[in-house]
Design a protein around this motif. Structure first.
Motif, PDB file in Angstrom:
ATOM      1  N   THR A  74       0.803  -1.224   0.000  1.00 28.14           N
ATOM      2  CA  THR A  74       0.000   0.000   0.000  1.00 28.14           C
ATOM      3  C   THR A  74       0.838   1.277   0.000  1.00 28.14           C
ATOM      4  N   ASP A  75       2.157   1.135   0.180  1.00 29.53           N
ATOM      5  CA  ASP A  75       3.036   2.306   0.135  1.00 29.53           C
ATOM      6  C   ASP A  75       4.423   1.849  -0.309  1.00 29.53           C
ATOM      7  N   SER A  76       5.344   2.777  -0.415  1.00 31.71           N
ATOM      8  CA  SER A  76       6.684   2.445  -0.901  1.00 31.71           C
ATOM      9  C   SER A  76       7.706   2.248   0.218  1.00 31.71           C
ATOM     10  N   ASN A  77       7.256   2.266   1.470  1.00 33.93           N
ATOM     11  CA  ASN A  77       8.176   2.065   2.588  1.00 33.93           C
ATOM     12  C   ASN A  77       8.703   0.637   2.592  1.00 33.93           C
ATOM     13  N   PRO A  78       9.969   0.453   3.008  1.00 34.03           N
ATOM     14  CA  PRO A  78      10.495  -0.907   3.076  1.00 34.03           C
ATOM     15  C   PRO A  78       9.666  -1.770   4.032  1.00 34.03           C
ATOM     16  N   LEU A  79       9.480  -2.994   3.653  1.00 35.42           N
ATOM     17  CA  LEU A  79       8.753  -3.973   4.447  1.00 35.42           C
ATOM     18  C   LEU A  79       9.708  -4.533   5.496  1.00 35.42           C
ATOM     19  N   SER A  80       9.372  -4.439   6.769  1.00 40.86           N
ATOM     20  CA  SER A  80      10.231  -4.932   7.846  1.00 40.86           C
ATOM     21  C   SER A  80       9.999  -6.422   8.048  1.00 40.86           C
ATOM     22  N   ILE A  81      11.054  -7.210   7.836  1.00 41.76           N
ATOM     23  CA  ILE A  81      10.969  -8.657   8.042  1.00 41.76           C
ATOM     24  C   ILE A  81      12.233  -9.127   8.738  1.00 41.76           C
ATOM     25  N   THR A  82      12.193 -10.337   9.247  1.00 41.16           N
ATOM     26  CA  THR A  82      13.365 -10.941   9.863  1.00 41.16           C
ATOM     27  C   THR A  82      14.154 -11.720   8.811  1.00 41.16           C
ATOM     28  N   TYR A  83      15.371 -12.053   9.159  1.00 43.99           N
ATOM     29  CA  TYR A  83      16.187 -12.867   8.249  1.00 43.99           C
ATOM     30  C   TYR A  83      15.513 -14.220   8.008  1.00 43.99           C
ATOM     31  N   ALA A  84      14.918 -14.792   9.045  1.00 42.06           N
ATOM     32  CA  ALA A  84      14.213 -16.071   8.886  1.00 42.06           C
ATOM     33  C   ALA A  84      13.073 -15.951   7.873  1.00 42.06           C
ATOM     34  N   GLN A  85      12.372 -14.827   7.886  1.00 34.94           N
ATOM     35  CA  GLN A  85      11.292 -14.613   6.922  1.00 34.94           C
ATOM     36  C   GLN A  85      11.854 -14.396   5.513  1.00 34.94           C
ATOM     37  N   LEU A  86      12.972 -13.706   5.407  1.00 36.88           N
ATOM     38  CA  LEU A  86      13.605 -13.499   4.110  1.00 36.88           C
ATOM     39  C   LEU A  86      13.961 -14.831   3.459  1.00 36.88           C
ATOM     40  N   THR A  87      14.467 -15.748   4.248  1.00 39.34           N
ATOM     41  CA  THR A  87      14.883 -17.035   3.693  1.00 39.34           C
ATOM     42  C   THR A  87      13.763 -18.069   3.671  1.00 39.34           C
ATOM     43  N   GLY A  88      12.739 -17.888   4.511  1.00 30.96           N
ATOM     44  CA  GLY A  88      11.673 -18.882   4.594  1.00 30.96           C
ATOM     45  C   GLY A  88      10.410 -18.561   3.827  1.00 30.96           C
ATOM     46  N   ASP A  89      10.159 -17.280   3.571  1.00 30.32           N
ATOM     47  CA  ASP A  89       8.916 -16.873   2.895  1.00 30.32           C
ATOM     48  C   ASP A  89       9.163 -16.519   1.426  1.00 30.32           C
ATOM     49  N   THR A  90      10.015 -17.272   0.768  1.00 29.82           N
ATOM     50  CA  THR A  90      10.423 -16.929  -0.593  1.00 29.82           C
ATOM     51  C   THR A  90       9.267 -16.969  -1.593  1.00 29.82           C
ATOM     52  N   ALA A  91       8.345 -17.894  -1.445  1.00 31.61           N
ATOM     53  CA  ALA A  91       7.215 -17.970  -2.383  1.00 31.61           C
ATOM     54  C   ALA A  91       6.321 -16.745  -2.244  1.00 31.61           C
ATOM     55  N   ALA A  92       6.050 -16.324  -1.019  1.00 32.82           N
ATOM     56  CA  ALA A  92       5.222 -15.137  -0.809  1.00 32.82           C
ATOM     57  C   ALA A  92       5.954 -13.871  -1.263  1.00 32.82           C
ATOM     58  N   LEU A  93       7.239 -13.773  -0.987  1.00 31.05           N
ATOM     59  CA  LEU A  93       8.008 -12.604  -1.412  1.00 31.05           C
ATOM     60  C   LEU A  93       8.023 -12.483  -2.940  1.00 31.05           C
ATOM     61  N   ALA A  94       8.025 -13.594  -3.629  1.00 28.34           N
ATOM     62  CA  ALA A  94       8.034 -13.582  -5.091  1.00 28.34           C
ATOM     63  C   ALA A  94       6.730 -13.033  -5.671  1.00 28.34           C
ATOM     64  N   LYS A  95       5.687 -12.957  -4.853  1.00 20.93           N
ATOM     65  CA  LYS A  95       4.387 -12.452  -5.319  1.00 20.93           C
ATOM     66  C   LYS A  95       4.210 -10.956  -5.070  1.00 20.93           C
ATOM     67  N   LEU A  96       5.237 -10.323  -4.501  1.00 22.52           N
ATOM     68  CA  LEU A  96       5.226  -8.874  -4.299  1.00 22.52           C
ATOM     69  C   LEU A  96       5.565  -8.177  -5.620  1.00 22.52           C
ATOM     70  N   PRO A  97       5.218  -6.888  -5.741  1.00 25.74           N
ATOM     71  CA  PRO A  97       5.616  -6.142  -6.948  1.00 25.74           C
ATOM     72  C   PRO A  97       7.138  -6.138  -7.081  1.00 25.74           C
ATOM     73  N   SER A  98       7.641  -6.033  -8.286  1.00 25.08           N
ATOM     74  CA  SER A  98       9.087  -6.114  -8.514  1.00 25.08           C
ATOM     75  C   SER A  98       9.870  -4.970  -7.859  1.00 25.08           C
ATOM     76  N   THR A  99       9.208  -3.915  -7.458  1.00 22.88           N
ATOM     77  CA  THR A  99       9.889  -2.754  -6.879  1.00 22.88           C
ATOM     78  C   THR A  99       9.945  -2.765  -5.346  1.00 22.88           C
ATOM     79  N   TYR A 100       9.542  -3.856  -4.703  1.00 21.87           N
ATOM     80  CA  TYR A 100       9.497  -3.859  -3.237  1.00 21.87           C
ATOM     81  C   TYR A 100      10.883  -3.727  -2.634  1.00 21.87           C
ATOM     82  N   LYS A 101      10.925  -3.138  -1.428  1.00 17.56           N
ATOM     83  CA  LYS A 101      12.166  -3.000  -0.669  1.00 17.56           C
ATOM     84  C   LYS A 101      11.959  -3.595   0.716  1.00 17.56           C
ATOM     85  N   LEU A 102      13.032  -4.101   1.300  1.00  8.71           N
ATOM     86  CA  LEU A 102      12.974  -4.775   2.596  1.00  8.71           C
ATOM     87  C   LEU A 102      13.928  -4.133   3.593  1.00  8.71           C
TER      88      LEU A 102
END
Length: 137
Positions: A74-102
Motif C-alpha cells: 500500500t506504500d513504498s516504505n520498506p517492508l520490515s521482516i526478519t532474516y528467517a522470513q527473508l529465507t523462509g517466505d520466498t514464495a510469498a516474497l516472489a508475489k510482491l511487486p518487482s519494486t518492493y524494498k525490505l
C-alpha cells in the motif's frame, strides 16, 4: 468469474445456490481470509491488497498458498521482516511487486554479504561479534 473480496463475502448464500461447476478469482482479499480462500474448491486464484500485517505476524500458510497470485503493497516504505522470513517466505516474497524494498533484521554476521547482495534489501541489522549491531543504509 472475478469477484472482489467484499462481493465474495456478501454473496456466499447466492454462490452456494449455483448448481453447476464454477471457478472464482477473488481480488483484494485480506490476509486473514487466505486460508479460507485457499481451501475453497471454487476459488482458483486470489490476490491480497496489503502484506504488512502478514509479515508482522507471519503466516506460514500464505507462503504455501498456491492460489495466491499477487500481493500488493500500500506504500513504498520498506517492508520490515526478519532474516528467517527473508529465507523462509520466498514464495510469498516472489508475489510482491518487482519494486518492493525490505528492511531485514536478526541476521548473523555470516549472512551479511548474501543479504547485502539482495537488490530488494534497503537496510539490514544484525549481530556482529560480541553482540554489536551492524546496519546498512
Amino acid at each position: 468469474m472475478t469477484l472482489t473480496a467484499a462481493q465474495y463475502t456478501a454473496d456466499t448464500a447466492v454462490l452456494a445456490k449455483i448448481g453447476s461447476a464454477y471457478n472464482l478469482t477473488v481480488t483484494g482479499a485480506l490476509t486473514s481470509a487466505a486460508a479460507g480462500l485457499q481451501a475453497n474448491t471454487h476459488v482458483t486464484a486470489f490476490s491480497s491488497p496489503t502484506v504488512r500485517p502478514m509479515w508482522r505476524a507471519p503466516s506460514p500458510t500464505l507462503n504455501g498458498d498456491t492460489k495466491l497470485t499477487s500481493i500488493a503493497l500500500t506504500d513504498s516504505n520498506p517492508l520490515s521482516i526478519t532474516y528467517a522470513q527473508l529465507t523462509g517466505d520466498t514464495a510469498a516474497l516472489a508475489k510482491l511487486p518487482s519494486t518492493y524494498k525490505l528492511a531485514v533484521s536478526g541476521l548473523a554476521a555470516a549472512n551479511a554479504a548474501t543479504v547485502q547482495a539482495n537488490t530488494h534489501v534497503a537496510s539490514f541489522t544484525g549481530l556482529r561479534h560480541r553482540g554489536q549491531c551492524h546496519r546498512r543504509r
